[in-house]
Scaffold this active site. Sequence first.
Site, PDB file in Angstrom:
ATOM      1  N   GLY A   1      -4.190  -0.740 -18.952  1.00 43.73           N
ATOM      2  CA  GLY A   1      -5.008  -0.089 -19.722  1.00 43.73           C
ATOM      3  C   GLY A   1      -4.626   1.605 -19.432  1.00 43.73           C
ATOM      4  O   GLY A   1      -5.145   2.539 -21.013  1.00 43.73           O
ATOM      5  N   PHE A   2      -4.648   2.006 -19.097  1.00 47.22           N
ATOM      6  CA  PHE A   2      -4.160   3.230 -18.818  1.00 47.22           C
ATOM      7  C   PHE A   2      -5.599   4.157 -18.738  1.00 47.22           C
ATOM      8  O   PHE A   2      -5.475   5.423 -18.971  1.00 47.22           O
ATOM      9  CB  PHE A   2      -2.606   4.309 -19.103  1.00 47.22           C
ATOM     10  CG  PHE A   2      -1.665   3.080 -18.535  1.00 47.22           C
ATOM     11  CD1 PHE A   2      -1.130   3.222 -17.393  1.00 47.22           C
ATOM     12  CD2 PHE A   2      -0.997   2.103 -19.926  1.00 47.22           C
ATOM     13  CE1 PHE A   2      -0.024   2.372 -17.157  1.00 47.22           C
ATOM     14  CE2 PHE A   2      -0.194   1.668 -19.184  1.00 47.22           C
ATOM     15  CZ  PHE A   2       0.727   1.661 -18.391  1.00 47.22           C
TER      16      PHE A   2
ATOM     17  N   ALA B   1      -9.248  -0.740  -5.644  1.00 50.10           N
ATOM     18  CA  ALA B   1      -8.242  -0.482  -4.903  1.00 50.10           C
ATOM     19  C   ALA B   1      -9.044  -0.587  -2.983  1.00 50.10           C
ATOM     20  O   ALA B   1      -9.564  -1.484  -2.596  1.00 50.10           O
ATOM     21  CB  ALA B   1      -6.885  -0.498  -4.749  1.00 50.10           C
TER      22      ALA B   1
ATOM     23  N   ARG C   1      -4.194   5.596   3.832  1.00 52.62           N
ATOM     24  CA  ARG C   1      -4.040   4.322   4.318  1.00 52.62           C
ATOM     25  C   ARG C   1      -3.387   3.811   3.091  1.00 52.62           C
ATOM     26  O   ARG C   1      -4.380   4.079   2.089  1.00 52.62           O
ATOM     27  CB  ARG C   1      -4.572   3.654   5.481  1.00 52.62           C
ATOM     28  CG  ARG C   1      -4.408   2.411   4.957  1.00 52.62           C
ATOM     29  CD  ARG C   1      -5.154   1.908   6.065  1.00 52.62           C
ATOM     30  NE  ARG C   1      -4.739   0.406   6.868  1.00 52.62           N
ATOM     31  CZ  ARG C   1      -5.497  -0.295   6.908  1.00 52.62           C
ATOM     32  NH1 ARG C   1      -6.394  -0.294   6.653  1.00 52.62           N
ATOM     33  NH2 ARG C   1      -5.254  -1.843   7.314  1.00 52.62           N
TER      34      ARG C   1
ATOM     35  N   ASN D   1      -0.584  -1.709   0.209  1.00 52.36           N
ATOM     36  CA  ASN D   1       0.715  -1.971  -0.096  1.00 52.36           C
ATOM     37  C   ASN D   1       1.662  -1.205  -0.215  1.00 52.36           C
ATOM     38  O   ASN D   1       1.877  -0.610  -1.349  1.00 52.36           O
ATOM     39  CB  ASN D   1       0.721  -2.816  -1.032  1.00 52.36           C
ATOM     40  CG  ASN D   1       2.319  -3.535  -0.810  1.00 52.36           C
ATOM     41  OD1 ASN D   1       3.282  -2.824  -1.559  1.00 52.36           O
ATOM     42  ND2 ASN D   1       1.539  -5.247  -1.409  1.00 52.36           N
ATOM     43  N   PRO D   2       3.083  -0.768   0.356  1.00 58.71           N
ATOM     44  CA  PRO D   2       4.160   0.489  -0.323  1.00 58.71           C
ATOM     45  C   PRO D   2       4.165   0.528  -1.437  1.00 58.71           C
ATOM     46  O   PRO D   2       4.793   0.744  -2.042  1.00 58.71           O
ATOM     47  CB  PRO D   2       4.717   0.421   1.467  1.00 58.71           C
ATOM     48  CG  PRO D   2       4.379  -0.667   2.133  1.00 58.71           C
ATOM     49  CD  PRO D   2       3.346  -1.287   2.126  1.00 58.71           C
TER      50      PRO D   2
ATOM     51  N   GLN E   1       3.339   2.353  -8.479  1.00 52.98           N
ATOM     52  CA  GLN E   1       1.623   3.387  -9.023  1.00 52.98           C
ATOM     53  C   GLN E   1       2.446   3.844  -9.055  1.00 52.98           C
ATOM     54  O   GLN E   1       1.973   5.079 -10.321  1.00 52.98           O
ATOM     55  CB  GLN E   1       0.887   2.946  -8.157  1.00 52.98           C
ATOM     56  CG  GLN E   1       0.055   1.811  -8.559  1.00 52.98           C
ATOM     57  CD  GLN E   1      -0.637   1.618  -9.662  1.00 52.98           C
ATOM     58  OE1 GLN E   1      -1.092   2.386 -10.239  1.00 52.98           O
ATOM     59  NE2 GLN E   1      -0.080   0.835 -10.244  1.00 52.98           N
TER      60      GLN E   1
ATOM     61  N   LYS F   1      -7.415   6.147   0.407  1.00 52.70           N
ATOM     62  CA  LYS F   1      -7.291   6.853  -1.236  1.00 52.70           C
ATOM     63  C   LYS F   1      -6.878   6.609  -2.361  1.00 52.70           C
ATOM     64  O   LYS F   1      -6.437   5.732  -2.299  1.00 52.70           O
ATOM     65  CB  LYS F   1      -7.229   8.801  -0.539  1.00 52.70           C
ATOM     66  CG  LYS F   1      -7.924   9.176   0.988  1.00 52.70           C
ATOM     67  CD  LYS F   1      -7.660  10.723   0.656  1.00 52.70           C
ATOM     68  CE  LYS F   1      -6.664  10.820   1.555  1.00 52.70           C
ATOM     69  NZ  LYS F   1      -6.415  12.307   1.320  1.00 52.70           N
TER      70      LYS F   1
ATOM     71  N   GLU G   1      -4.112   7.236 -10.525  1.00 49.18           N
ATOM     72  CA  GLU G   1      -4.108   8.526 -11.417  1.00 49.18           C
ATOM     73  C   GLU G   1      -3.293   9.260 -10.924  1.00 49.18           C
ATOM     74  O   GLU G   1      -2.670  10.353 -11.611  1.00 49.18           O
ATOM     75  CB  GLU G   1      -4.884   8.421 -11.910  1.00 49.18           C
ATOM     76  CG  GLU G   1      -5.722   7.878 -12.712  1.00 49.18           C
ATOM     77  CD  GLU G   1      -7.694   7.613 -12.875  1.00 49.18           C
ATOM     78  OE1 GLU G   1      -7.855   7.694 -12.161  1.00 49.18           O
ATOM     79  OE2 GLU G   1      -7.944   8.535 -13.932  1.00 49.18           O
TER      80      GLU G   1
HETATM   81  N1  MCN Z   1      -2.283   1.415  -3.798  1.00 50.18           N
HETATM   82  C1  MCN Z   1      -2.826   1.012  -1.917  1.00 50.18           C
HETATM   83  N2  MCN Z   1      -2.951   1.604  -1.252  1.00 50.18           N
HETATM   84  C2  MCN Z   1      -4.055   2.720  -1.510  1.00 50.18           C
HETATM   85  C3  MCN Z   1      -4.388   3.164  -3.428  1.00 50.18           C
HETATM   86  C4  MCN Z   1      -3.885   1.624  -3.810  1.00 50.18           C
HETATM   87  O1  MCN Z   1      -1.235   0.423  -1.648  1.00 50.18           O
HETATM   88  N3  MCN Z   1      -4.825   3.052  -0.876  1.00 50.18           N
HETATM   89  C5  MCN Z   1      -2.079   0.673  -4.659  1.00 50.18           C
HETATM   90  C6  MCN Z   1      -2.703  -1.080  -4.650  1.00 50.18           C
HETATM   91  O2  MCN Z   1      -1.922  -2.507  -5.432  1.00 50.18           O
HETATM   92  C7  MCN Z   1      -3.604  -1.535  -5.909  1.00 50.18           C
HETATM   93  C8  MCN Z   1      -2.538   0.161  -7.184  1.00 50.18           C
HETATM   94  O3  MCN Z   1      -2.643   0.559  -5.746  1.00 50.18           O
HETATM   95  O4  MCN Z   1      -4.310  -1.716  -7.232  1.00 50.18           O
HETATM   96  C9  MCN Z   1      -3.966   1.054  -7.487  1.00 50.18           C
HETATM   97  O5  MCN Z   1      -5.418   1.248  -7.346  1.00 50.18           O
HETATM   98  P1  MCN Z   1      -5.888   2.270  -7.222  1.00 50.18           P
HETATM   99  O6  MCN Z   1      -5.846   3.746  -7.329  1.00 50.18           O
HETATM  100  O7  MCN Z   1      -7.483   1.900  -6.271  1.00 50.18           O
HETATM  101  O8  MCN Z   1      -6.479   2.555  -9.022  1.00 50.18           O
HETATM  102  P2  MCN Z   1      -7.087   0.857  -9.824  1.00 50.18           P
HETATM  103  O9  MCN Z   1      -7.121  -0.111  -9.084  1.00 50.18           O
HETATM  104  O10 MCN Z   1      -9.070   1.584  -9.545  1.00 50.18           O
HETATM  105  O11 MCN Z   1      -6.516   0.710 -11.121  1.00 50.18           O
HETATM  106  C10 MCN Z   1      -6.563   1.895 -12.036  1.00 50.18           C
HETATM  107  C11 MCN Z   1      -5.653   2.887 -11.811  1.00 50.18           C
HETATM  108  C12 MCN Z   1      -6.025   3.254 -13.294  1.00 50.18           C
HETATM  109  S1  MCN Z   1      -7.457   4.656 -13.205  1.00 50.18           S
HETATM  110  C13 MCN Z   1      -5.157   3.742 -14.425  1.00 50.18           C
HETATM  111  S2  MCN Z   1      -5.721   5.107 -15.537  1.00 50.18           S
HETATM  112  C14 MCN Z   1      -3.966   3.399 -14.286  1.00 50.18           C
HETATM  113  C15 MCN Z   1      -3.541   3.148 -12.701  1.00 50.18           C
HETATM  114  O12 MCN Z   1      -4.674   2.607 -12.020  1.00 50.18           O
HETATM  115  N4  MCN Z   1      -3.456   2.449 -15.224  1.00 50.18           N
HETATM  116  C16 MCN Z   1      -2.555   1.659 -14.860  1.00 50.18           C
HETATM  117  N5  MCN Z   1      -2.262   2.123 -12.821  1.00 50.18           N
HETATM  118  C17 MCN Z   1      -2.151   1.738 -13.641  1.00 50.18           C
HETATM  119  N6  MCN Z   1      -0.781   0.994 -13.204  1.00 50.18           N
HETATM  120  C18 MCN Z   1      -0.625  -0.162 -14.344  1.00 50.18           C
HETATM  121  N7  MCN Z   1       0.397  -0.834 -14.449  1.00 50.18           N
HETATM  122  N8  MCN Z   1      -1.137  -0.518 -15.554  1.00 50.18           N
HETATM  123  C19 MCN Z   1      -2.501   0.310 -16.108  1.00 50.18           C
HETATM  124  O13 MCN Z   1      -2.882   0.917 -17.360  1.00 50.18           O
HETATM  125 MO1  MOS Z   2      -8.051   5.716 -15.686  1.00 53.01          MO
HETATM  126  S1  MOS Z   2      -7.538   6.696 -17.058  1.00 53.01           S
HETATM  127  O1  MOS Z   2      -9.797   6.183 -14.880  1.00 53.01           O
HETATM  128  O2  MOS Z   2      -8.568   3.830 -16.043  1.00 53.01           O
END
Ligand code: MCN
Ligand code: MOS
Length: 796
Positions: free
Chosen positions: A277-278, A548, A685, A688-689, A695, A758, A762
Site C-alpha cells: 500500500g505504501f 508494530a 528496540r 524482528n531483525p 523494511q 520506534k 517509513e
Molecule cells: N518492526 C520491528 N521493530 C520495530 C518496529 C517495526 O521489527 N521496533 C518491523 C515489524 O516487522 C513490523 C514492521 O517493521 O511489522 C513495520 O512496522 P511499523 O514501522 O510499525 O509500520 P506499520 O506496521 O505501521 O506499517 C506501515 C508502514 C508504512 S506507514 C508504510 S507507508 C509502508 C511500510 O510500513 N508500507 C509498506 N512498509 C511497507 N512494507 C510493505 N511490504 N508494504 C507496504 O505497503
Molecule cells: Mo504510510 S505513507 O504512513 O501509510
Amino acid sequence: MNDVFNPKLQRRTLLKTAAAGSAVAYAGLAFNPLTGEAAPLVAKDLNGSVGEPAVRQDGGLKVSGQARYAIEHAIEGMLYGVAVQSTIPAGRITAIDTQAASNAPGVVAIYTHLNPLAINPATPFIKGGAATENFTPLQDDVVRWNGQHIALVVAQTFEQATEAANLVKVSYAATPAIIDPDDSRAKAQPIDDLQARWGDAPAALASAAVRVEGVYTTPREYNVPMEPHACIAHWQNEKLTVYESSQWVGGARNVIAQWMGLEMGSVRVVSPFVGGGFGCKVAPHPHVAMACSAARLLGRPLKVALTRAQTFTSYGGRPRTGQRLALGATREGMLVSVVHDGWNETAIDDTHLEPSTSVTALMYATPNMLARHSIIPVNTVNPGWMRAPGENISTYALETGMDELAVKLDLDPIELRLRNWAAQDPKANIPWTSRRLREAYAAGANAFGWSERNPKPRSMRQGRELIGWGMAAGTYPVWRTPGEAKIVIHRDGRIEVLSAGTDLGTGTYTILAQTAAEVLDVPTRSVKVSLGDTDLPRAPIAGGSQLANNLTGAVYAAAKLARSELIRVATRDPKSPLHGMVAANLVFKNGRIKPSQRPGKGISFGDLLAALGKERFEISADTFKAGATEADRHAAAHGFSQMQLPTTGGVSAHSWGAHFVEVRVDEDFGTIRVKRMVAAFDSGRVYNPKLAESQWMGGMIMGIGQALFEEGHIDRRDGRVVNASFADYVVPVNADVPEIITIDVGLPDLQASALGGKAVGELGIVGVAAAIGNAVYHATGKRIRDLPFTLDKLLA
Ligand code: MCN
Ligand code: MOS
C-alpha cells in the site's frame, strides 16, 4: 569511531540512568535495564521470541497462493463494475450517451450523475474523519481532473463491463484548467499550522558569513503497489461487508459507513492480506463508494477493480513539491539561520498536505528558524500519502542543503552535522527519548569506509566511471495510538492472537506471534494470528509506522494477563492438578505450566483446560490509559483523535538513520547507478531483525526509485498522466538494486513505546534521495536539485 557504537557500553549507560531513577517506567517489561537482562533481545532458543529473526508467518501462504486478497473472494451471484473516467481536466459533462453500452451483452446497470448513486460525503481526516479525499463520485456534472470517475458500468462479467465501459460516449464543455503548480493562475495557500519560527531568520541569513541557497523540486510519484485496488461489496439485509485491500479496516469502516449513511456497526471490512500500500490504502477511495452504493441498489454482491492505469487517477500519489531552502552559517560551520519555504500541489477543491517543514526544525540546532509551507490547488486527483509524506521531501532539501554547506565550508559532511547537533528537540524544546544518530553516523561511516573518501568532486574514478560517495541523515516520528488484542487458548492446544490491525507485507502477523510466544513460552509457529477484520479487537492504522509498536504493546499486555490468569485458575481451582500450589513457584516452560523447584513436566495449557472442563480460555488487553471510555476506544480504531504526537509526555520520540551511498556515473552517457548502500538506523528496540531489515531495505530501494526513476509525467495540455503503467512509470528492478547493508544501532526506548520499539516502516526511505544526490555531486561536481536525477539533467 568504533567504540561509540558499542551496544554493551550503551547498555551500561542505560543501566546507570535506570539506577539513578530516571523517569522511565520499567514495570512489567521484558527488558530489565536494572539487571542488564535483555531476555527478548537475546535468542533463548529457536522457539522464537521478540527480537529473533523469525520467518514471516504469511510467507508460505503467499507463495502457495493461499493468502486471499480482496479481489480473490468469490461470492455467489457476484456482478462486476468498471469505472469510466473523464478525459478532460476541467469543465462540465454536457451529455453521456449510454445507449450502446446498455445494449451490450451482459450489462446490468450504468450509473452516471444523471442517475446517480446515493453517496454521502465522508469527513476527511484533516477535519477529524478518516477519508483521504472530499470527492464523492457521480454526484454532479463537474469534471475536476483528467481521469475522474464519471460513470460505473455493471455487468455479469468483468469482460462485459469493460467492453460496455468503452462504449459510453461523453460530451464535455471544457473550461480552462490549471495543470501545473507554476501556472500564473495557481494560488499558493499558506498553511499556518505547519510553520516553525524562532529568532529572526531572514536577518540572520542576510548577515551570515557563509550562505547556501537552493530550490529543490520533486515530481508526482505514485505508490504503485503490486496489488492494485479492488473491492467487493456484499450486502446482507442492511449489513454491508466489504472485502477491501486496506491498511486500516477501522478507518475504512468509518468512511464507508458515512458514505452509505449507516451505523459503523453495520459495516464489516475484511482485509487479511494486502499486496502493498505504501500509504495509498490508508482509506477507501471513491471507487469503493460506487461499489457499495451500486451493490445496495442491485441487491447483488459487486466487485470493482481498478485497472493499473486507473490507479494513477483514482487516488493520489506523492504530490509535486517545491522548496526554497537557505542556510546561513559561521565560518566554523555553526548554523545561524534556516529559511525554508515549501509547497505541494493539491486537488482543485481538496486538501492534501506533504509538509516540507516536517524535518527542518528537528534536525539541527540553530538560533534562527523560519520554515513555512503552502498548498497549490491544481486540476489533479487529490494527492495522498506515500512512504513518509513530509519527512521524505523535507529531508531531501535539508540534507542536500547541508551537503552544499559542507562543500562551501570545506568540512566533512558528518562533521558539519555533528557541529550542529541538536541536543534536544529544537522546536518543542524538550528532550529526545533517544537519539542514537551519532552512533548511526559512526557505524555507517565505519562499515562504508567513509574515511577513505577524497572530498574533492571528480577525484575518484574507475575507467570511464566517476565514483561518488554521499551521505545524508534521516528521521521519522513515533506516533502512538492505543489498540486492543485478544488471546485465545484452546483445549486442543491451539493459541490464537486476534486483532483488527493489518499486515501490508510488513510482518505484523509474525511479530505478534513472537510477542505472545515469548510471554507464554511456546514456539512462535504454534501461535496463529488473525488480522485485518473489523470483527476482531479494535486496532489503529498501519500508517505513520506505528502499528508494530501499538500492537506488540497490546498483545504483550494480553499475554501477560493470560499468564497470570492461567496461574490463578491453576492454583485456585480444585479441579486443577496444580491446585494449592504457590503461584510464585510456577513457571511457563515450552507450553506447559510447571513448578520451578520440583521435577516433573507440569501440565500443558490444553490439559489444564480439560481438567477445568473448559473449551477455551480468552483474554483481552489493550494499551489504553486507565479510565479510557468506550468512546475513546471507538475513536482510536476509527479515526485519528486518539493518536498521540511524538512530543507527548514532555519528551520527543523519533527514529533516526544515516545513509551512505556509492554511485557510479558514466561520464559519456550520464547514466547513474547506485553501486552500494550502507545505512545505520535507530528504531529503538527491533522486534524482528529479519523483518526490520527488509523494511529498511524496502524503504532504501524505494528511495533509489525516487532518486533515479520515479516521475509522473503530466501532459501540460490536458492533465493526463502520460506514463500510467508499470511499463512507463519506472521503479527499481533487481538489476538496479546494489549490495545493501543495514545496521541496527537502536536500544530499547521505553519512553517511546510499551516494548521499547520506534518507527521502522517509513524510516528507510527518508534521506536516500539526498544521499544519492550528494554522491552524484561528489562524482561529477554537478548539483541537481530536481528529482529524479536523470541523465538529461546531468548532461545539460
Ligand atoms: N518492526 C520491528 N521493530 C520495530 C518496529 C517495526 O521489527 N521496533 C518491523 C515489524 O516487522 C513490523 C514492521 O517493521 O511489522 C513495520 O512496522 P511499523 O514501522 O510499525 O509500520 P506499520 O506496521 O505501521 O506499517 C506501515 C508502514 C508504512 S506507514 C508504510 S507507508 C509502508 C511500510 O510500513 N508500507 C509498506 N512498509 C511497507 N512494507 C510493505 N511490504 N508494504 C507496504 O505497503
Ligand atoms: Mo504510510 S505513507 O504512513 O501509510
